[in-house]
Design a protein around this motif. Structure first.
Motif, PDB file in Angstrom:
ATOM      1  N   SER A 126       0.819  -1.206   0.000  1.00 21.36           N
ATOM      2  CA  SER A 126       0.000   0.000   0.000  1.00 21.36           C
ATOM      3  C   SER A 126       0.855   1.258   0.000  1.00 21.36           C
ATOM      4  O   SER A 126       2.050   1.247   0.326  1.00 21.36           O
ATOM      5  CB  SER A 126      -0.902   0.001   1.241  1.00 21.36           C
ATOM      6  OG  SER A 126      -1.617   1.220   1.340  1.00 21.36           O
ATOM      7  N   LEU A 127       0.223   2.350  -0.365  1.00 21.45           N
ATOM      8  CA  LEU A 127       0.808   3.684  -0.243  1.00 21.45           C
ATOM      9  C   LEU A 127       1.486   3.844   1.115  1.00 21.45           C
ATOM     10  O   LEU A 127       0.891   3.556   2.148  1.00 21.45           O
ATOM     11  CB  LEU A 127      -0.306   4.726  -0.384  1.00 21.45           C
ATOM     12  CG  LEU A 127       0.054   6.183  -0.112  1.00 21.45           C
ATOM     13  CD1 LEU A 127       0.854   6.749  -1.271  1.00 21.45           C
ATOM     14  CD2 LEU A 127      -1.212   7.019   0.103  1.00 21.45           C
ATOM     15  N   GLY A 128       2.749   4.282   1.101  1.00 20.25           N
ATOM     16  CA  GLY A 128       3.469   4.508   2.344  1.00 20.25           C
ATOM     17  C   GLY A 128       4.348   3.361   2.788  1.00 20.25           C
ATOM     18  O   GLY A 128       5.201   3.535   3.662  1.00 20.25           O
ATOM     19  N   SER A 129       4.177   2.177   2.196  1.00 24.46           N
ATOM     20  CA  SER A 129       5.049   1.055   2.528  1.00 24.46           C
ATOM     21  C   SER A 129       6.472   1.383   2.093  1.00 24.46           C
ATOM     22  O   SER A 129       6.699   2.110   1.128  1.00 24.46           O
ATOM     23  CB  SER A 129       4.574  -0.215   1.835  1.00 24.46           C
ATOM     24  OG  SER A 129       3.265  -0.553   2.229  1.00 24.46           O
ATOM     25  N   GLU A 166       4.240  18.403  -3.757  1.00 25.87           N
ATOM     26  CA  GLU A 166       3.961  19.829  -3.575  1.00 25.87           C
ATOM     27  C   GLU A 166       2.536  20.044  -3.072  1.00 25.87           C
ATOM     28  O   GLU A 166       2.273  20.932  -2.259  1.00 25.87           O
ATOM     29  CB  GLU A 166       4.178  20.572  -4.893  1.00 25.87           C
ATOM     30  CG  GLU A 166       4.014  22.077  -4.777  1.00 25.87           C
ATOM     31  CD  GLU A 166       4.374  22.801  -6.059  1.00 25.87           C
ATOM     32  OE1 GLU A 166       3.991  23.978  -6.187  1.00 25.87           O
ATOM     33  OE2 GLU A 166       5.038  22.197  -6.916  1.00 25.87           O
ATOM     34  N   ASP A 167       1.607  19.217  -3.535  1.00 20.84           N
ATOM     35  CA  ASP A 167       0.202  19.310  -3.121  1.00 20.84           C
ATOM     36  C   ASP A 167      -0.225  17.963  -2.541  1.00 20.84           C
ATOM     37  O   ASP A 167      -0.746  17.101  -3.243  1.00 20.84           O
ATOM     38  CB  ASP A 167      -0.676  19.688  -4.319  1.00 20.84           C
ATOM     39  CG  ASP A 167      -2.156  19.795  -3.967  1.00 20.84           C
ATOM     40  OD1 ASP A 167      -2.487  19.826  -2.756  1.00 20.84           O
ATOM     41  OD2 ASP A 167      -2.982  19.831  -4.890  1.00 20.84           O
ATOM     42  N   TRP A 168      -0.012  17.798  -1.237  1.00 23.74           N
ATOM     43  CA  TRP A 168      -0.311  16.508  -0.624  1.00 23.74           C
ATOM     44  C   TRP A 168      -1.808  16.205  -0.591  1.00 23.74           C
ATOM     45  O   TRP A 168      -2.202  15.023  -0.525  1.00 23.74           O
ATOM     46  CB  TRP A 168       0.270  16.427   0.786  1.00 23.74           C
ATOM     47  CG  TRP A 168      -0.322  17.387   1.785  1.00 23.74           C
ATOM     48  CD1 TRP A 168       0.167  18.605   2.125  1.00 23.74           C
ATOM     49  CD2 TRP A 168      -1.493  17.192   2.579  1.00 23.74           C
ATOM     50  NE1 TRP A 168      -0.631  19.203   3.070  1.00 23.74           N
ATOM     51  CE2 TRP A 168      -1.656  18.345   3.372  1.00 23.74           C
ATOM     52  CE3 TRP A 168      -2.423  16.158   2.701  1.00 23.74           C
ATOM     53  CZ2 TRP A 168      -2.711  18.497   4.264  1.00 23.74           C
ATOM     54  CZ3 TRP A 168      -3.476  16.307   3.591  1.00 23.74           C
ATOM     55  CH2 TRP A 168      -3.612  17.459   4.357  1.00 23.74           C
ATOM     56  N   GLY A 189      -8.247   0.234   2.987  1.00 23.93           N
ATOM     57  CA  GLY A 189      -9.252   0.640   3.953  1.00 23.93           C
ATOM     58  C   GLY A 189      -8.592   1.468   5.030  1.00 23.93           C
ATOM     59  O   GLY A 189      -7.537   1.092   5.560  1.00 23.93           O
ATOM     60  N   LEU A 190      -9.195   2.605   5.347  1.00 24.13           N
ATOM     61  CA  LEU A 190      -8.592   3.495   6.350  1.00 24.13           C
ATOM     62  C   LEU A 190      -9.657   4.324   7.043  1.00 24.13           C
ATOM     63  O   LEU A 190     -10.819   4.367   6.631  1.00 24.13           O
ATOM     64  CB  LEU A 190      -7.527   4.393   5.718  1.00 24.13           C
ATOM     65  CG  LEU A 190      -7.751   5.054   4.352  1.00 24.13           C
ATOM     66  CD1 LEU A 190      -8.909   5.992   4.329  1.00 24.13           C
ATOM     67  CD2 LEU A 190      -6.491   5.769   3.907  1.00 24.13           C
ATOM     68  N   ASP A 191      -9.243   4.985   8.114  1.00 21.63           N
ATOM     69  CA  ASP A 191     -10.157   5.860   8.836  1.00 21.63           C
ATOM     70  C   ASP A 191      -9.755   7.313   8.625  1.00 21.63           C
ATOM     71  O   ASP A 191      -8.827   7.610   7.854  1.00 21.63           O
ATOM     72  CB  ASP A 191     -10.222   5.477  10.323  1.00 21.63           C
ATOM     73  CG  ASP A 191      -8.875   5.535  11.024  1.00 21.63           C
ATOM     74  OD1 ASP A 191      -7.974   6.270  10.563  1.00 21.63           O
ATOM     75  OD2 ASP A 191      -8.713   4.842  12.062  1.00 21.63           O
ATOM     76  N   CYS A 192     -10.462   8.224   9.301  1.00 22.38           N
ATOM     77  CA  CYS A 192     -10.299   9.653   9.004  1.00 22.38           C
ATOM     78  C   CYS A 192      -8.884  10.155   9.262  1.00 22.38           C
ATOM     79  O   CYS A 192      -8.304  10.876   8.443  1.00 22.38           O
ATOM     80  CB  CYS A 192     -11.309  10.473   9.802  1.00 22.38           C
ATOM     81  SG  CYS A 192     -11.135  10.367  11.614  1.00 22.38           S
ATOM     82  N   SER A 193      -8.301   9.766  10.396  1.00 22.74           N
ATOM     83  CA  SER A 193      -6.975  10.277  10.732  1.00 22.74           C
ATOM     84  C   SER A 193      -5.877   9.604   9.914  1.00 22.74           C
ATOM     85  O   SER A 193      -4.824  10.213   9.665  1.00 22.74           O
ATOM     86  CB  SER A 193      -6.715  10.123  12.229  1.00 22.74           C
ATOM     87  OG  SER A 193      -6.932   8.796  12.657  1.00 22.74           O
ATOM     88  N   LEU A 198      -1.434   9.609   6.125  1.00 25.29           N
ATOM     89  CA  LEU A 198      -0.764   9.042   4.957  1.00 25.29           C
ATOM     90  C   LEU A 198      -0.563  10.077   3.860  1.00 25.29           C
ATOM     91  O   LEU A 198       0.500  10.139   3.228  1.00 25.29           O
ATOM     92  CB  LEU A 198      -1.557   7.861   4.419  1.00 25.29           C
ATOM     93  CG  LEU A 198      -1.516   6.569   5.239  1.00 25.29           C
ATOM     94  CD1 LEU A 198      -2.463   5.541   4.628  1.00 25.29           C
ATOM     95  CD2 LEU A 198      -0.105   6.008   5.304  1.00 25.29           C
ATOM     96  N   ALA A 199      -1.595  10.886   3.602  1.00 27.45           N
ATOM     97  CA  ALA A 199      -1.482  11.892   2.546  1.00 27.45           C
ATOM     98  C   ALA A 199      -0.489  12.985   2.929  1.00 27.45           C
ATOM     99  O   ALA A 199       0.365  13.379   2.132  1.00 27.45           O
ATOM    100  CB  ALA A 199      -2.851  12.487   2.247  1.00 27.45           C
ATOM    101  N   ALA A 200      -0.590  13.470   4.159  1.00 23.39           N
ATOM    102  CA  ALA A 200       0.312  14.536   4.605  1.00 23.39           C
ATOM    103  C   ALA A 200       1.758  14.065   4.625  1.00 23.39           C
ATOM    104  O   ALA A 200       2.680  14.849   4.367  1.00 23.39           O
ATOM    105  CB  ALA A 200      -0.113  15.031   5.981  1.00 23.39           C
ATOM    106  N   GLN A 201       1.954  12.798   4.903  1.00 13.86           N
ATOM    107  CA  GLN A 201       3.307  12.246   4.924  1.00 13.86           C
ATOM    108  C   GLN A 201       3.991  12.413   3.577  1.00 13.86           C
ATOM    109  O   GLN A 201       5.203  12.665   3.509  1.00 13.86           O
ATOM    110  CB  GLN A 201       3.241  10.770   5.306  1.00 13.86           C
ATOM    111  CG  GLN A 201       4.579  10.089   5.503  1.00 13.86           C
ATOM    112  CD  GLN A 201       4.413   8.620   5.878  1.00 13.86           C
ATOM    113  OE1 GLN A 201       3.833   7.842   5.113  1.00 13.86           O
ATOM    114  NE2 GLN A 201       4.885   8.253   7.053  1.00 13.86           N
ATOM    115  N   THR A 202       3.256  12.308   2.479  1.00 16.94           N
ATOM    116  CA  THR A 202       3.852  12.464   1.152  1.00 16.94           C
ATOM    117  C   THR A 202       4.309  13.894   0.913  1.00 16.94           C
ATOM    118  O   THR A 202       5.132  14.140   0.029  1.00 16.94           O
ATOM    119  CB  THR A 202       2.875  12.054   0.037  1.00 16.94           C
ATOM    120  OG1 THR A 202       1.784  12.986  -0.023  1.00 16.94           O
ATOM    121  CG2 THR A 202       2.327  10.652   0.267  1.00 16.94           C
TER     122      THR A 202
END
Length: 293
Positions: A126-129, A166-168, A189-193, A198-202
């Motif tokens: 998944s994204l972030g691995s 540049e635009d997470w 599958g994920l929750d709100c936080s 995950l997105a902000a990490q990018t």
């Protein structure tokens, strides 16, 4: 000592604690942890060593965990290096440590036993691995990254660890339609936080895991009484919930209302959530530009 330690963030129990807490906490014994790497695609972390307990969060392949206890029943208790989360997880999901070089930027990518998309996949990352790239290969015009465990993934699905978006918020938008999963922290599958984290990490923002932690620590607090003044990427918090301002009058969030990651008109969301147990907005926060690396 009477200090209360949040079990989600501190490896402290009445019977056992990390050695760093000696003199700070009461525990039956203090131990040095041993560092492992997650070898499972996703590793569920729970508040107790029981399969029937809901998950708190998930560790992703390639992340590091400091383990303080392993049981004969196959459970381990430790702390995730990425965000400091503490919990119980399966020992079977652990392996030796290697230094990661890249992370998955695609929402998800298959890991193959050879650089060939026709081979039977070994797993789905998944994204972030995180992965360790040791070489490259090309098969029928498609470039693959060869990994330290002998497997291969499509090269363009990876980015170097230091890569920054540049635009997470765009990454969060790519997750539209992803099923809502309490405690989930992957593109399956994920929750709100987790969506926010995950997105902000990018974009270079290392945020804590849960919404209450993010509400207290992410970026800087800004006024929230005028929705029109909010900017793309601002975070809105309710009791137990967080959403991302995606644009004027538009909220993006993983939510139990649609059971997906979805857009919702901001004013509609404010009114709808106010009528539930979550009530009114409690805070808004804005992430500052990450420090350059």
């Amino acid at each position: 000592m009477t200090q209360n330690f949040d079990r989600r963030r501190h490896p402290v129990r009445p019977d056992l604690a990390a050695s760093d807490y000696e003199g700070l906490a009461d525990a039956g014994r203090f131990v040095e942890g041993e560092v492992f790497q997650v070898k499972a695609d996703r590793l569920a972390m729970r508040p107790e060593p029981r399969q029937d307990r809901p998950i708190d969060t998930e560790a992703l392949r390639g992340e590091w965990l400091t383990v303080y206890e392993q049981t004969p029943e196959g459970w381990a208790w430790g702390q995730l290096d990425t965000d400091g989360y503490v919990g119980w997880f399966s020992s079977d999901g652990l392996g030796p440590v290697t230094a990661a070089t890249h992370r998955v930027r695609a929402l998800r990518t298959y890991r193959y036993p050879a650089p060939d998309l026709k081979s039977v996949p070994l797993g789905l990352l998944s994204l972030g691995s995180k992965v360790t790239v040791t070489g490259e290969a090309e098969t029928r015009g498609l470039a693959y990254a060869l990994l330290s465990d002998g497997s291969a993934v499509v090269a363009r699905h990876l980015v170097p660890l230091e890569d920054r978006e540049e635009d997470w918020v765009r990454v969060a938008e790519e997750l539209l339609g992803t099923p809502y999963l309490w405690g989930g922290r992957s593109s399956l599958g994920l929750d709100c936080s987790a969506l926010v984290q995950l997105a902000a990490q990018t974009g270079g923002h290392d945020l804590p895991r849960d919404s209450d932690m993010q509400e207290a620590e992410a970026g800087e607090e800004i006024p929230h009484d005028d929705p029109a003044a909010l900017e793309r990427g601002d975070l809105l918090f309710w009791k137990g919930h967080v959403g991302i301002v995606a644009g004027p009058g538009k909220l993006l969030h993983a939510n139990g209302h649609t059971m997906t990651v979805a857009f919702e008109p901001l004013e509609q969301a404010i009114e709808r959530i106010a009528a539930t147990e979550w009530g009114a907005i409690t805070k808004a926060r804005r992430l500052s530009a990450p420090e350059s690396t």
